[in-house]
Design an enzyme around this catalytic site. Structure first.
Site, short mmCIF file in Angstrom:
data_model
loop_
_atom_site.label_atom_id
_atom_site.label_comp_id
_atom_site.label_asym_id
_atom_site.label_seq_id
_atom_site.Cartn_x
_atom_site.Cartn_y
_atom_site.Cartn_z
CG ASP A 85 -9.85 2.26 -5.38
OD1 ASP A 85 -8.84 2.10 -4.66
OD2 ASP A 85 -10.55 1.31 -5.78
CG ASP A 282 -6.55 0.61 -1.83
OD1 ASP A 282 -6.95 1.42 -2.69
OD2 ASP A 282 -7.23 -0.34 -1.43
#
Length: 460
Positions: A85, A282
């Site tokens: 992440d 992201d």
């Protein structure tokens, strides 16, 4: 760079070193192995293998929704799966403290010990809570954290420091103490039980694993990933695999997220009138998200481009906007010629652009429908924030250079690891599940609105 903060971070890591050398004699070590002399047919490292880490990645965008790697923690080491992440900095793992809402069986949870707890007065607690300050009744209280996700999920836990076992690309194995979150209360993790045990935070915040490795002077503060549309891919920490000739774009120095320069949006090579669009890169988001006005503008153009095409709208549980053909589609390849390329041209750069061909914004579902993988971020709770997620990063090597505050990408074959070394040649893997969209890491104080509902300061 803030010199005081830099010195504090170095001092923090030196303190961890002393702590763990006492509790885990010999844990900070390297077991050298002979490197594999077999030549790679893929990307060539330009700086040797001595300062980078390479990880095979499992997962995909659809049907189960994220990409993960395996890491070993503890002494003796235990393997855990982590969702990669780049939208968050704190790494956390489900742990038996005991756990409420955890999705893994108890024997697959991390088991913390009291001597690895990080205290509230410790510098690492301040790093986790930055820019706010930890709120504790006593300095020696344990350091708690809470992370809220925009899909209404959240994670509550305590900050700990334990030994990670990591192998350099040259084969050397190291064991060193790193700070991360022991998550003992999970709320609304998503529609599926995530196979990953936690999240590997890879943003440019100082709490990230990469920032900690850099503070040990073990690697450069650079990371990259290559995600395959067939499933799998690879992740690297360090700069040994960064391709030469890559084009770079500056990212905001005032954000923990990888926030781009302003961009103008083109569709089918023509201006859309959408300008000054900033996006966050992201890898923790399965799909791409645009704020309401941008989303509506792009969707209108996509629909207009489908006029007189043999497609009809259809309801599909996978995503909100879907189309069906005269017969079920088997892959995006079957339908991509009906759609046009979406391009983001970034200002204040040397002609840097991100091309989103149909494969970068479409999925084909198990029912054989084609669905639009760009979602309404305002409806999802992101406000006007725009997010480039995994679907739009497939088939690209994306490199985040935190030392020079820039990001770059280049088309790449993500189906194989870039080196033959000790890894399997074919890294297509079974898939993983979705655990949220974009993480907002704002640890709450003791007086937060949910403090009367959830158990806090759980003593380990």
């Amino acid at each position: 760079m803030d010199v005081k903060k830099s010195k504090a971070t170095v001092a923090l890591m030196m303190m961890f070193m002393m702590l763990f050398l006492v509790n885990f004699p010999g844990c900070f070590s390297a077991a050298s192995q002979q490197p594999n002399n077999k030549k790679s047919t893929h990307l060539k490292p330009h700086n040797g293998f001595h300062s980078s880490f390479l990880f095979p990645v499992t997962g995909n965008v659809y049907p189960l929704g994220y990409y993960s790697i395996s890491l070993s923690i503890g002494n003796p080491p235990k393997v855990f799966e982590f969702d990669i992440d780049t939208g968050s900095d704190l790494t956390w793992v489900q742990c038996d403290a005991p756990c409420t809402g955890c999705t893994k069986p108890i024997d697959h949870l991390y088991k913390p010990q009291k001597h690895i707890l990080v205290s509230c007065e410790h510098p690492s607690c301040g790093v986790v809570h930055f820019p706010e300050s930890p709120h504790c009744e006593k300095p020696d209280d344990q350091c708690d954290f809470e992370i809220d996700y925009v899909d209404h999920g959240s994670v509550l836990g305590v900050v700990v420091a334990d030994v990670f076992s990591l192998r350099f690309m040259n084969g050397s194995l190291i064991h060193l103490p790193l700070t991360f979150g022991c998550a003992y209360d999970l709320k609304n993790p998503g529609p599926y039980d995530p196979p990953a045990a936690g999240v590997l935070g890879l943003s440019n915040g100082k709490a990230s694993i990469l920032s900690q490795l850099r503070s040990f002077d073990l690697t450069r503060n650079v990371l990259g990933h290559c995600l395959s549309g067939k499933g799998g891919g690879f992740l690297f920490l360090g700069d040994d695999l960064v391709p030469s000739g890559m084009s770079w774009m500056p990212v905001s120095a005032n954000s923990k997220h990888y926030l781009s320069s302003p961009a103008e949006v083109f569709f089918d090579g023509k201006p859309t009138g959408i300008k000054d669009l900033k996006v966050v890169f992201d890898s923790g988001s399965s799909y791409t998200y645009f704020g309401f006005q941008v989303y509506e503008g792009v969707l209108t153009l996509v629909r207009k481009g489908l006029t007189k095409k043999p497609l009809d709208t259809v309801q599909d549980k996978a995503l909100p906007i879907c189309w069906k053909g005269t017969k079920p589609f088997k892959s995006v390849h079957d339908v991509k010629n009906y759609f046009s390329t979406l391009t983001l041209k970034f200002k204040d750069t040397q002609n840097i652009q991100l091309e989103l061909q149909p494969e970068a914004y479409l999925i084909v579902t198990e029912d054989g429908n084609a669905c639009f993988g760009i979602l309404n971020g305002t409806e999802a709770g992101l406000g006007d924030l725009n997010v480039i997620g995994d679907i739009s990063l497939i088939g690209k090597m994306v490199v985040y250079d935190n030392e020079k505050q820039r990001i770059g990408w280049i088309s790449a074959d993500c189906n194989r690891l870039p080196l033959d070394s000790n890894y399997k040649e074919d890294i297509q893997q079974p898939y993983a599940a979705n655990f949220g969209i974009l993480e907002e890491n704002h640890p709450k104080t003791q007086g937060s609105s949910e403090s009367n509902v959830r158990v806090r300061n759980r003593e380990l």
